[in-house]
Every structure is written in structure tokens, then in C-alpha cells.
Design a protein around this motif. Structure first.
Motif, PDB file in Angstrom:
ATOM      1  N   HIS A  45     -24.985   6.694  55.478  1.00 40.99           N
ATOM      2  CA  HIS A  45     -26.295   7.329  55.411  1.00 40.99           C
ATOM      3  C   HIS A  45     -26.973   6.882  54.128  1.00 40.99           C
ATOM      4  CE1 HIS A  45     -24.366   9.876  52.425  1.00 40.99           C
ATOM      5  NE2 HIS A  45     -23.462  10.253  53.321  1.00 40.99           N
ATOM      6  N   ALA A  57     -23.666  16.202  50.041  1.00 41.41           N
ATOM      7  CA  ALA A  57     -23.976  15.571  51.330  1.00 41.41           C
ATOM      8  C   ALA A  57     -23.340  16.304  52.514  1.00 41.41           C
ATOM      9  CB  ALA A  57     -23.552  14.100  51.333  1.00 41.41           C
ATOM     10  N   TRP A 114     -24.519  14.346  59.473  1.00 42.20           N
ATOM     11  CA  TRP A 114     -25.278  13.855  58.311  1.00 42.20           C
ATOM     12  C   TRP A 114     -26.762  14.153  58.493  1.00 42.20           C
ATOM     13  CZ3 TRP A 114     -21.639  13.425  55.143  1.00 42.20           C
ATOM     14  CH2 TRP A 114     -20.503  12.634  55.320  1.00 42.20           C
ATOM     15  N   PRO A 161     -29.152   9.033  58.613  1.00 42.20           N
ATOM     16  CA  PRO A 161     -27.933   8.375  59.093  1.00 42.20           C
ATOM     17  C   PRO A 161     -28.159   6.882  59.280  1.00 42.20           C
ATOM     18  CG  PRO A 161     -28.989   9.589  60.860  1.00 42.20           C
ATOM     19  CD  PRO A 161     -29.754   9.920  59.619  1.00 42.20           C
ATOM     20  N   GLN A 197     -18.560  18.238  57.380  1.00 47.25           N
ATOM     21  CA  GLN A 197     -17.981  17.031  57.975  1.00 47.25           C
ATOM     22  C   GLN A 197     -16.449  17.104  58.005  1.00 47.25           C
ATOM     23  OE1 GLN A 197     -18.634  14.243  60.144  1.00 47.25           O
ATOM     24  NE2 GLN A 197     -20.286  13.769  58.709  1.00 47.25           N
TER      25      GLN A 197
END
Length: 333
Positions: A120, A35, A279, A286, A40
Motif C-alpha cells: 500500500h 497502518a 488496508w 492498496p 490485519q
């Protein structure tokens, strides 16, 4: 001596300053290859100064560990498939926290007490390395995967441990006529699939699909799109014609977290405009869908394909998980 002490004091002050800048927060189950947690985590460090180490647990392993550590928690936040998030809340290992923008998050995407909140969602389907099929057509249905031409080609994560495995099993069960309470059709399907020599890893298998080791993986759309558009692999994503499901992933603050303040900031960040855009740019839907650009959505399958993917009662899905896992281990594995 004075000069030495002064110098040591300056060094000590510099180290303390560096530690203040690089504040820690421990997240269980945030693997960089899944992901796009890699991007992130870098953004969190750059924008907040909070360093979150990579962690390659799956949802089941993360839940087991926070339960084992309940008396003396190590993790500050935990990222889980929604059914594991519900189980964690029931096990009383999560703290209540309602992040910024709480009111804008749909009611079915958050625990009313703030024990978990969705980040998400993804849709279960077939992630297919077309070049590794040895000339076989791209499968279009759950029944296709049972054909002899796909023997040894199909992979799925262990549904007794990894959430994506349980989500795939739930999708197959519903597609074959089962319900969240009646998992017999799904168990029978996986018994048939076991005769086709599937590959069943416990951890994320993204790299194994790209290498061709696993030509067909039951996985989420976002991993397939990442392979196609970021890694330029000849990968297709298929939502099977009999149907599939859409499932959220959630984040939670761990009860009595050692760095609760930093943990809250991490949760705030991944739900912020910036975090949600990360995301979306990684082909996840999201929870705040306004963060998805038209350019990102254009790389998804058409909406007509996504009409075959349904949402479910996630509380019921969570309640059925333990019984399914037991039955799977007894009858399939």
C-alpha cells in the motif's frame, strides 16, 4: 499405567494439533497501532491459522536486526518503507518470492526479482490535532511550521531511523527546492525547524497526537483519517501547499526464513482481495487499487489536493538515504 499413558498420548496429540492450527510466522515491524496491522494480524490468524506476533520495530530497526541475524534468521517476513526494502535487497537478506497476483502489481511497485512487493502507499502531510493548537490556525504549508505560534507543537519521527521520518524529510527537501541528490534545502529546513523545539520520537507517535502531546505530526494521510473516522478525534490532514510525496510500504520474505512456508502464506494473504480490503478500509491506498471502495475513497481529501503529492524515483531515494541520515545527525540532531 496404560490409562495414564493413553491419557498423556491424547494430551500430546491435542497439543500437536493446536500447534499445527496455530502455525507461527515472525514479522519484523508490524506494530498494531500502525497502518491497522492489528486488524490485519487478527485476520491472518482467523483465516489462515498462522499466528503473527505484534512487533513494534520501525523500518531502520527491523533492517538492522535482519542484517545482524543474517547467519541465523529469526524473522520470516519483514515490512519496510520502500527505501529500506531496497537496502535490504542490496544487503542480500531477502529471498525471492513472487506471490499470487504478481502480474497485476504495477512494475514500479515490485522488485523484478521478487525481493520486495508493495502492499500500500501513503501520502506525507500534517496530521493535526485541532483541539491541541490552543487557538492557532491549522498550518497549511511547510513554512507555517517555522512560525513562533507552533513552537513545541511540531513532531516528526527520527529521519535517521524511521522510514516515515525520512519520507517526511524527503518531502520537505523537495518542497524547498532540493532533489534526491541535493538534500541541502531539506537539511537547512530542519535546522530552522529545530529552533522551534520540535518533538522527535523514534517510534510511531499516533497516540501522542490523539492525546494532544504532539499537536502537529509529519505523518501519513492514513493515520490522520484513522484518527478522524475511527477514533472520532478532531484531527485534520493537510497536504502542504508547496507539495509532498506519495510513498509505498513493502513486504519481503526473509532469506533462509525459519518458517518460510508460513511467511509466503502471510505475503499471499496481505496481497489477497481480503488483505487488500483491510488496508483500504484503514485509509491506505492498496497496491491493487480495485480493492478500495467508493465509500473509503470518499473519506480522503479531494483528488485536487492529492495532485500536490508526487511519486519519486525510489531507487534514487534509497541511494540517498544513508548520506542524508549522516548529514542530518551531524548538522541537525
Amino acid at each position: 499405567m496404560k490409562k495414564t499413558l493413553t491419557a498423556l498420548s491424547l494430551v500430546g496429540a491435542a497439543l500437536l494439533s493446536a500447534q499445527a492450527i496455530a502455525a507461527p510466522a515472525i514479522c519484523y515491524n508490524c506494530p498494531p497501532e500502525w497502518a491497522d496491522w492489528g486488524t490485519q494480524l487478527k485476520a491472518i490468524a482467523n483465516d489462515t491459522g498462522i499466528v503473527v506476533p505484534q512487533d513494534n520495530k520501525n523500518s531502520g530497526q527491523a533492517l538492522a536486526q535482519i542484517v545482524a541475524e543474517k547467519a541465523s534468521p529469526v524473522a520470516d517476513v519483514v515490512y519496510l518503507g520502500i527505501t529500506f526494502g531496497i537496502q535490504a535487497a542490496n544487503a542480500d537478506v531477502l529471498a525471492s518470492y513472487k506471490p499470487a497476483g504478481w502480474a497485476q502489481i504495477p512494475a514500479d511497485m515490485k522488485d523484478p526479482d521478487g525481493k520486495w512487493v508493495a502492499l500500500h502507499s501513503g501520502t506525507i502531510g500534517f496530521m493535526v490535532n485541532v483541539d491541541a493548537l490552543n487557538g492557532a490556525p491549522v498550518p497549511q504549508s511547510w513554512d507555517d511550521l517555522l512560525k513562533p505560534e507552533y513552537k513545541g507543537m511540531v513532531g516528526y519521527l527520527d529521519p535517521a531511523s524511521a522510514f516515515v521520518g525520512y519520507a517526511a524529510a524527503t518531502a520537505a527537501n523537495l518542497a524547498k527546492g532540493g532533489t534526491l541528490e541535493n538534500v541541502k534545502p531539506g537539511i537547512e529546513y530542519f535546522k530552522k525547524l529545530s529552533k522551534n523545539s520540535p518533538i522527535v520520537p523514534k517510534q510511531t507517535a499516533y497516540a501522542r497526537v490523539l492525546s494532544g502531546e504532539i499537536p502537529i505530526l509529519l505523518d501519513y494521510d492514513f493515520n490522520a483519517y484513522r484518527a478522524k473516522y475511527k477514533d472520532n478525534a478532531n484531527v485534520a490532514f493537510v497536504i502542504p501547499k508547496e507539495g509532498s510525496i506519495r510513498v509505498p510500504y513493502v513486504i519481503s520474505l526473509v532469506k533462509n526464513a525459519p518458517h518460510a512456508s508460513e511467511g509466503k502464506k502471510v505475503i499471499d494473504y496481505v496481497l489477497s482481495d481480503r488483505g487488500q480490503a483491510i488496508w483500504a478500509n484503514a485509509w491506505l491506498r492498496p497496491v491493487r487499487e480495485s480493492a478500495m471502495t467508493a465509500a473509503a475513497k470518499a473519506q480522503f481529501l479531494p483528488d485536487s489536493d492529492y495532485q500536490r503529492a508526487r511519486t519519486v524515483n525510489y531507487q534514487q531515494m534509497a541511494a540517498a538515504q544513508k548520506a542524508f541520515s549522516t548529514q542530518y545527525l551531524n548538522e541537525v540532531k
